[in-house]
Write an enzyme that holds these catalytic residues in place. Structure first.
Site, PDB file in Angstrom:
ATOM      1  NE  ARG A   1      -4.191   1.743   0.714  1.00  0.00           N
ATOM      2  CZ  ARG A   1      -5.085   2.174  -0.162  1.00  0.00           C
ATOM      3  NH1 ARG A   1      -4.924   1.925  -1.442  1.00  0.00           N
ATOM      4  NH2 ARG A   1      -6.145   2.834   0.244  1.00  0.00           N
TER       5      ARG A   1
ATOM      6  CB  THR B   1      -8.840  -1.730  -7.809  1.00  0.00           C
ATOM      7  OG1 THR B   1     -10.261  -1.870  -7.778  1.00  0.00           O
ATOM      8  CG2 THR B   1      -8.452  -0.812  -6.679  1.00  0.00           C
TER       9      THR B   1
ATOM     10  CB  THR C   1      -5.654   0.300  -6.480  1.00  0.00           C
ATOM     11  OG1 THR C   1      -6.392   1.508  -6.676  1.00  0.00           O
ATOM     12  CG2 THR C   1      -4.866   0.419  -5.189  1.00  0.00           C
TER      13      THR C   1
ATOM     14  CD  GLN D   1      -4.412   4.262  -3.332  1.00  0.00           C
ATOM     15  OE1 GLN D   1      -5.594   4.230  -3.065  1.00  0.00           O
ATOM     16  NE2 GLN D   1      -3.906   3.743  -4.442  1.00  0.00           N
TER      17      GLN D   1
ATOM     18  CG  ASP E   1      -8.302   5.378  -0.904  1.00  0.00           C
ATOM     19  OD1 ASP E   1      -9.306   5.903  -1.420  1.00  0.00           O
ATOM     20  OD2 ASP E   1      -7.905   4.249  -1.216  1.00  0.00           O
TER      21      ASP E   1
ATOM     22  CB  SER F   1      -7.385  -0.348   1.104  1.00  0.00           C
ATOM     23  OG  SER F   1      -7.839  -1.065  -0.016  1.00  0.00           O
ATOM     24  CB  SER F   2     -12.760  -1.246   0.234  1.00  0.00           C
ATOM     25  OG  SER F   2     -13.314  -0.247   1.033  1.00  0.00           O
TER      26      SER F   2
ATOM     27  N   GLY G   1     -13.403  -2.081  -7.498  1.00  0.00           N
ATOM     28  CA  GLY G   1     -14.713  -1.485  -7.296  1.00  0.00           C
ATOM     29  C   GLY G   1     -14.830  -0.508  -6.151  1.00  0.00           C
ATOM     30  N   GLY G   2     -13.726   0.061  -5.653  1.00  0.00           N
ATOM     31  CA  GLY G   2     -13.822   1.043  -4.588  1.00  0.00           C
ATOM     32  C   GLY G   2     -14.394   0.446  -3.317  1.00  0.00           C
TER      33      GLY G   2
END
Length: 606
Positions: free
Chosen positions: A123, A425, A443, A462, A465, A489-490, A512-513
């Site tokens: 990340r 992503t 992503t 990023q 986020d 993040s998801s 897909g967020g």
């Protein structure tokens, strides 16, 4: 290219591939923020193409683009490992799916070596010069998302290359340089613009009088005609700048990206943006470290499910959703197929799942952030007694809006998070012939990232986020921006096992967020509760709630379902839900894989 790893990439072949295809501790609640519209899908819809599912005996790869899937297959065919294949796939995705991921972004990867499941954290991190005011006007009000995202301000330290290099050091079988050769060949020889890539370029153009992406000179020349129109479907795109970048990475390793001339160029691009400069420094790149974390695993019925721990909220939320559903009879409400073969969801199944998701998303927004900065009560959030109490909140009518719970182990309160979270992503799943598996979600955040291009690739945005506000009424937000911190993040790369036999059954995930959690959750319920194969489960209409309206997929929500949900008290929102699920399922004698018909992904194997 070594003789055992030759891949012929003719223009005709490229076109054929791409175009054909306990008592809790004291806790103080904060008021929920004012009702706001939930974010739309990070990437728009580009149509539906039925996918048959694919079978293979020895190995399988599922990726978001046929050219990327083919690169992964070639690496596996040459004796590479699942990690090797993932690296080759990511390099090709940087080229052919630039709107979604790339070497200028970050990723989470689950890896199973046949004995242990580990979570590799690539990340992005916030620069050391970033502070809580980064996304605020001088008056303290949050910037609009586009203002924050487009330009250098939003760029975090990219992590995917460091993560992949770490994983390769531990699990690679082929030489590092070999893994770059498919992408280099494609970048030099060119590849045809796919319908989806063209559609997303058009959608970016439609956002205003001028494309935000085309404001970057490199991107304008690469993606658009001299008249400013997106290049047509089938146009052969060559990217010699990316080929050069990849050649350096192949010879010098990931250090080439994080030190030296390329690092200097990245920092210059970010800090010298004419209207929205950022604070990234060469020291931020030089000091970046990928991390290995224990996978977050939990039981659901007869299965063991493993996913990414925080800073991803994906596995935590999925474990909570399934932990609540375990107290329901959702398995009774298997979808039926209509006369045209379409899947018809049972209203009670959508009701139960959406209510469970509301509870999980409420906890997610309150409690989950980077565990190196915030004490995340993971054990409490997944505590069986806690989830049983949460399940008691499910009734015959919708709760509409769930409050966060008080899991065991919580010792302080956080304010609710209001991060916009619009990650664009991609996902890939790989199983190799050596008994190893990878599930990786990657992503650059919003579609086209920060809209900054150099070296043939796009930089992420990023940092958006993080929550744009760091506190509410003096109470800090867990996912607030801090130097060196990873944004929540998801992303939810997932591996599923038989709990008794400990055999890998599924590898899956999705872009897909913030809706990723529901996309993966729907698919898990489909295969684990309703007995569907992975392609059928992917094909199911998307549905769920992010602790707002109950969301149903546009074009796939019959009026009878909508009315039945409204009768249960649901506020229903019909929206595009452009998932990009990629899943691999064990079956007798080998593997069966599915790819999302909403995007252009495929599976390949032998």
């Amino acid at each position: 290219m070594p003789k055992n790893c030759q891949t012929i990439f003719t223009i005709a072949a490229l076109c054929s591939l791409l175009l054909g295809c306990a008592s809790p501790e004291p806790f103080r609640y904060q008021a929920l923020p004012p009702k706001v519209a939930l974010p739309p899908a990070p990437e728009g819809s580009s149509g539906w193409q039925d996918k048959p599912g694919w079978r293979a005996k020895n190995f399988m790869v599922a990726a978001a683009n046929p050219l990327a899937a083919d690169a992964g297959r070639q690496i596996l065919r040459a004796g590479g490992s699942a990690v090797d294949a993932a690296i080759a796939i990511q390099m090709v995705l940087t080229l052919v799916e630039p709107q979604s991921s790339g070497i200028g972004g970050g990723a989470f990867m689950l890896h199973d070596d046949g004995k242990t499941v580990l979570a590799y954290d690539g990340r992005e991190t916030a620069p050391q010069a970033a502070d809580a005011a980064l996304f605020l006007h001088p008056d303290g009000k949050p910037l609009p998302f586009v203002t924050a995202a487009v330009g250098g301000r939003s760029v975090g330290v990219p992590g995917v290359l460091r993560m992949l290099a770490l994983a390769h050091q531990q699990h690679g079988k082929l030489p590092w340089a070999t893994l770059f050769e498919p992408a280099i060949a494609l970048a030099e020889q060119g590849f045809p613009i796919s319908p989806r890539l063209h559609t997303l370029l058009q959608q970016d153009l439609a956002l205003g009088s001028q494309s935000l992406l085309a404001q970057d000179g490199f991107a304008r020349e690469y993606f658009y005609t001299s008249a400013g129109a997106p290049k047509a479907v089938g146009t052969i795109l060559k990217n010699p700048l990316l080929a050069t970048t990849l050649r350096h990475l192949a010879r010098q390793g990931a250090d080439y990206f994080y030190t030296g001339a390329l690092a200097s160029a990245i920092v210059q691009k970010v800090r010298q943006h004419p209207t929205n400069p950022g604070v990234l420094a060469e020291a931020d790149l030089r000091q970046y470290q990928a991390k290995i974390r224990p996978a977050l695993c939990h039981d659901y019925r007869q299965y063991r499910i493993c996913g990414m721990p925080p800073p991803s909220s994906g596995a935590v939320a999925l474990a909570q959703i399934l932990g609540v559903l375990e107290h329901t009879d959702i398995a009774r409400y298997r979808p039926e197929q209509g006369n045209a073969g379409e899947w018809l969801l049972h209203p009670q199944a959508v009701h139960l799942y959406s209510e469970a998701a509301r509870l999980a998303y409420a906890d997610r927004g309150q409690h989950v952030a980077d565990p190196d900065f915030v004490r995340v009560p993971v054990a409490g959030l997944l505590d069986k007694n806690y989830l049983a109490r949460r399940a008691q909140l499910l009734g015959e009518r919708s709760m509409v809006k769930a409050n966060p719970g008080v899991p065991p182990g919580v010792s302080m309160s956080w304010a609710p998070d209001r991060s916009p979270e619009l990650p664009s992503t991609s996902h890939l799943s790989v199983v190799d012939q050596f008994g190893q598996a990878v599930s990786m979600t990657t992503t650059i955040e919003a579609a086209w990232g920060s809209k900054l291009m150099l070296g043939g690739f796009l930089l992420n945005n990023q940092l958006t986020d993080f929550s744009f506000v760091s506190q509410e009424n003096g109470v800090p937000v867990a996912n607030r921006l801090e130097p060196g911190k990873r944004p929540r993040s998801s992303m939810a790369p997932t591996l599923v096992y038989d709990r008794e036999q400990k055999t890998l059954l599924f590898a899956l995930g999705s872009p897909g967020g913030s809706a990723i959690i529901n996309y993966v959750g729907k698919t898990l319920v489909g295969v684990l509760d309703w007995g569907l194969d992975v392609q059928q489960a992917i094909n199911l209409p998307n549905f769920g709630s992010r602790n707002g309206p109950t969301e149903l997929e546009k074009g796939r929500a019959p009026e009878a379902l909508i009315e039945a949900l409204r009768a249960r008290g649901h506020s229903v929102n019909i929206i595009d839900q452009t998932s990009g699920l990629q899943g691999i399922q064990r079956e007798a004698g080998g593997w069966f894989a599915g790819a999302d018909p909403r995007r252009e992904g495929v599976a390949m194997g032998e």
